[in-house]
Design a protein around this motif. Structure first.
Motif, mmCIF file in Angstrom:
data_model
loop_
_atom_site.group_PDB
_atom_site.id
_atom_site.type_symbol
_atom_site.label_atom_id
_atom_site.label_comp_id
_atom_site.label_asym_id
_atom_site.label_seq_id
_atom_site.Cartn_x
_atom_site.Cartn_y
_atom_site.Cartn_z
ATOM 1 N N GLY A 1 60.982 34.346 -52.697
ATOM 2 C CA GLY A 1 62.036 33.624 -51.997
ATOM 3 C C GLY A 1 63.134 34.552 -51.512
ATOM 4 N N ARG A 2 63.953 34.059 -50.614
ATOM 5 C CA ARG A 2 64.998 34.882 -49.995
ATOM 6 C C ARG A 2 66.401 34.362 -50.281
ATOM 7 N N THR A 3 66.526 33.341 -51.119
ATOM 8 C CA THR A 3 67.845 32.783 -51.411
ATOM 9 C C THR A 3 68.036 32.652 -52.911
ATOM 10 N N GLY A 4 69.276 32.362 -53.306
ATOM 11 C CA GLY A 4 69.598 32.267 -54.724
ATOM 12 C C GLY A 4 69.186 30.962 -55.369
ATOM 13 N N MET A 5 68.769 29.995 -54.570
ATOM 14 C CA MET A 5 68.328 28.705 -55.101
ATOM 15 C C MET A 5 67.171 28.210 -54.256
ATOM 16 N N ASP A 6 66.208 27.569 -54.893
ATOM 17 C CA ASP A 6 65.026 27.088 -54.189
ATOM 18 C C ASP A 6 65.436 26.100 -53.097
ATOM 19 N N PRO A 7 65.228 26.439 -51.813
ATOM 20 C CA PRO A 7 65.677 25.544 -50.747
ATOM 21 C C PRO A 7 64.817 24.297 -50.596
ATOM 22 N N TRP A 8 63.582 24.319 -51.116
ATOM 23 C CA TRP A 8 62.616 23.270 -50.788
ATOM 24 C C TRP A 8 62.246 22.351 -51.954
ATOM 25 N N ARG A 9 62.121 22.906 -53.165
ATOM 26 C CA ARG A 9 61.525 22.132 -54.252
ATOM 27 C C ARG A 9 62.560 21.686 -55.274
ATOM 28 N N SER A 10 62.298 20.544 -55.881
ATOM 29 C CA SER A 10 63.140 20.046 -56.966
ATOM 30 C C SER A 10 62.837 20.819 -58.239
ATOM 31 N N PRO A 11 63.770 20.838 -59.203
ATOM 32 C CA PRO A 11 63.537 21.562 -60.456
ATOM 33 C C PRO A 11 62.325 21.024 -61.199
ATOM 34 N N ARG A 12 61.459 21.935 -61.667
ATOM 35 C CA ARG A 12 60.308 21.531 -62.466
ATOM 36 C C ARG A 12 59.914 22.696 -63.370
ATOM 37 N N PRO A 13 59.532 22.401 -64.620
ATOM 38 C CA PRO A 13 59.166 23.478 -65.537
ATOM 39 C C PRO A 13 57.795 24.063 -65.211
ATOM 40 N N VAL A 14 57.677 25.382 -65.363
ATOM 41 C CA VAL A 14 56.405 26.076 -65.215
ATOM 42 C C VAL A 14 56.050 26.795 -66.514
ATOM 43 N N VAL A 15 57.033 27.434 -67.130
ATOM 44 C CA VAL A 15 56.841 28.119 -68.416
ATOM 45 C C VAL A 15 57.671 27.391 -69.457
ATOM 46 N N ASP A 16 57.056 27.038 -70.578
ATOM 47 C CA ASP A 16 57.750 26.286 -71.624
ATOM 48 C C ASP A 16 57.587 27.025 -72.949
ATOM 49 N N THR A 17 58.688 27.462 -73.531
ATOM 50 C CA THR A 17 58.686 28.152 -74.818
ATOM 51 C C THR A 17 59.726 27.484 -75.715
ATOM 52 N N PRO A 18 59.732 27.762 -77.015
ATOM 53 C CA PRO A 18 60.780 27.195 -77.881
ATOM 54 C C PRO A 18 62.189 27.514 -77.398
ATOM 55 N N ARG A 19 62.377 28.729 -76.896
ATOM 56 C CA ARG A 19 63.697 29.108 -76.390
ATOM 57 C C ARG A 19 64.093 28.238 -75.207
ATOM 58 N N TYR A 20 63.178 28.055 -74.266
ATOM 59 C CA TYR A 20 63.507 27.274 -73.080
ATOM 60 C C TYR A 20 63.701 25.799 -73.416
ATOM 61 N N ARG A 21 62.947 25.289 -74.389
ATOM 62 C CA ARG A 21 63.156 23.899 -74.802
ATOM 63 C C ARG A 21 64.527 23.718 -75.426
ATOM 64 N N ALA A 22 64.946 24.689 -76.231
ATOM 65 C CA ALA A 22 66.277 24.613 -76.846
ATOM 66 C C ALA A 22 67.364 24.673 -75.781
ATOM 67 N N MET A 23 67.193 25.558 -74.792
ATOM 68 C CA MET A 23 68.159 25.635 -73.694
ATOM 69 C C MET A 23 68.239 24.315 -72.946
ATOM 70 N N ARG A 24 67.075 23.744 -72.645
ATOM 71 C CA ARG A 24 67.047 22.495 -71.871
ATOM 72 C C ARG A 24 67.771 21.380 -72.627
ATOM 73 N N ARG A 25 67.532 21.274 -73.935
ATOM 74 C CA ARG A 25 68.199 20.235 -74.718
ATOM 75 C C ARG A 25 69.709 20.421 -74.693
ATOM 76 N N ALA A 26 70.145 21.680 -74.806
ATOM 77 C CA ALA A 26 71.582 21.936 -74.796
ATOM 78 C C ALA A 26 72.188 21.609 -73.432
ATOM 79 N N PHE A 27 71.522 22.012 -72.373
ATOM 80 C CA PHE A 27 72.043 21.753 -71.028
ATOM 81 C C PHE A 27 72.016 20.267 -70.686
ATOM 82 N N ASP A 28 70.980 19.550 -71.146
ATOM 83 C CA ASP A 28 70.850 18.134 -70.796
ATOM 84 C C ASP A 28 72.017 17.307 -71.314
ATOM 85 N N ARG A 29 72.684 17.782 -72.364
ATOM 86 C CA ARG A 29 73.834 17.043 -72.887
ATOM 87 C C ARG A 29 74.997 17.038 -71.903
#
Length: 218
Positions: free
Chosen positions: A130-158
């Motif tokens: 990509g050529r920009t700092g944020m995906d211009p076309w697609r909505s957020p979706r997980p591709v890689v899921d690890t315990p660390r990323y799950r913990a981050m997601r739970r914290a951010f979702d609050r």
């Protein structure tokens, strides 16, 4: 919660003092400031249709022996020819962590070579960076899921949906510097924060996300 060097194992730190000690050991080692590094991160898109999702299997095949273990547990996770390490972020963003160099010129030359190697691999798989700092076309979706990323997601979702947008849809540039001598750390830290806003303004490229204007430059 922190990740071990193996990336897929989690250690729980039970109190603030333990967390402070861990961060001091891995992030704030002091000494003469001699090395400069850089981490370059991009969203990844199908060359023919940038709106098409790119799944982890397609990324794994494209990266081959350079795939991180979070993408392929059996991968040797080989460095690129000039020493850069490839990682894949939770939304499928690809990142090169360049080997630190004693001069900016040497860092730029080595990193350019590693970026060219990465582009060639992706191109062979029908993928582009990509050529920009944020995906211009697609909505957020997980591709890689690890315990660390799950913990981050739970914290951010609050706090709302912005955390997921950051995790799954954004790319970035990180310049890595030595902390410096103990007496210099506070001043160097303050200087890094002072130059942040003008650099952000100069390189802002996130005015579009998921097919819509964001109303923001970054």
């Amino acid at each position: 919660m922190v990740m071990s060097p193996e990336l897929d194992r989690v250690t729980v730190l039970g109190d603030e003092a333990a967390a402070r000690g861990h961060l001091a050991r891995i992030c704030f080692k002091t000494g003469p400031p001699t090395l400069t590094g850089v981490e370059l991160e991009w969203t990844v898109h199908d060359a023919a249709d940038p709106t098409r999702p790119v799944d982890r299997e397609r990324l794994r095949e494209a990266l081959g022996r350079h795939s991180p273990v979070t993408l392929d547990p059996t991968s040797p996770a080989d460095e690129l020819r000039r020493g850069g390490t490839v990682t894949v972020e939770p939304g499928g963003q690809v990142e090169i962590s360049a080997a630190a160099r004693p001069s900016v010129a040497a860092l730029v030359l080595a990193t350019e070579a590693d970026v060219a190697e990465l582009r060639a691999r992706l191109d062979a798989a029908g993928l582009v960076l990509g050529r920009t700092g944020m995906d211009p076309w697609r909505s957020p979706r997980p591709v890689v899921d690890t315990p660390r990323y799950r913990a981050m997601r739970r914290a951010f979702d609050r706090r709302g949906p912005a955390g997921r947008a950051m995790m799954y849809s954004t790319a970035g540039l990180q310049v890595c510097l030595d902390a410096g001598e103990p007496t210099q750390v506070a001043d160097r830290w303050a200087a890094a924060h002072a130059v942040g806003p003008p650099l952000l303004a100069a390189f802002a490229t996130a005015d579009r996300h998921a097919g819509r204007r964001t109303g923001w430059a970054s």
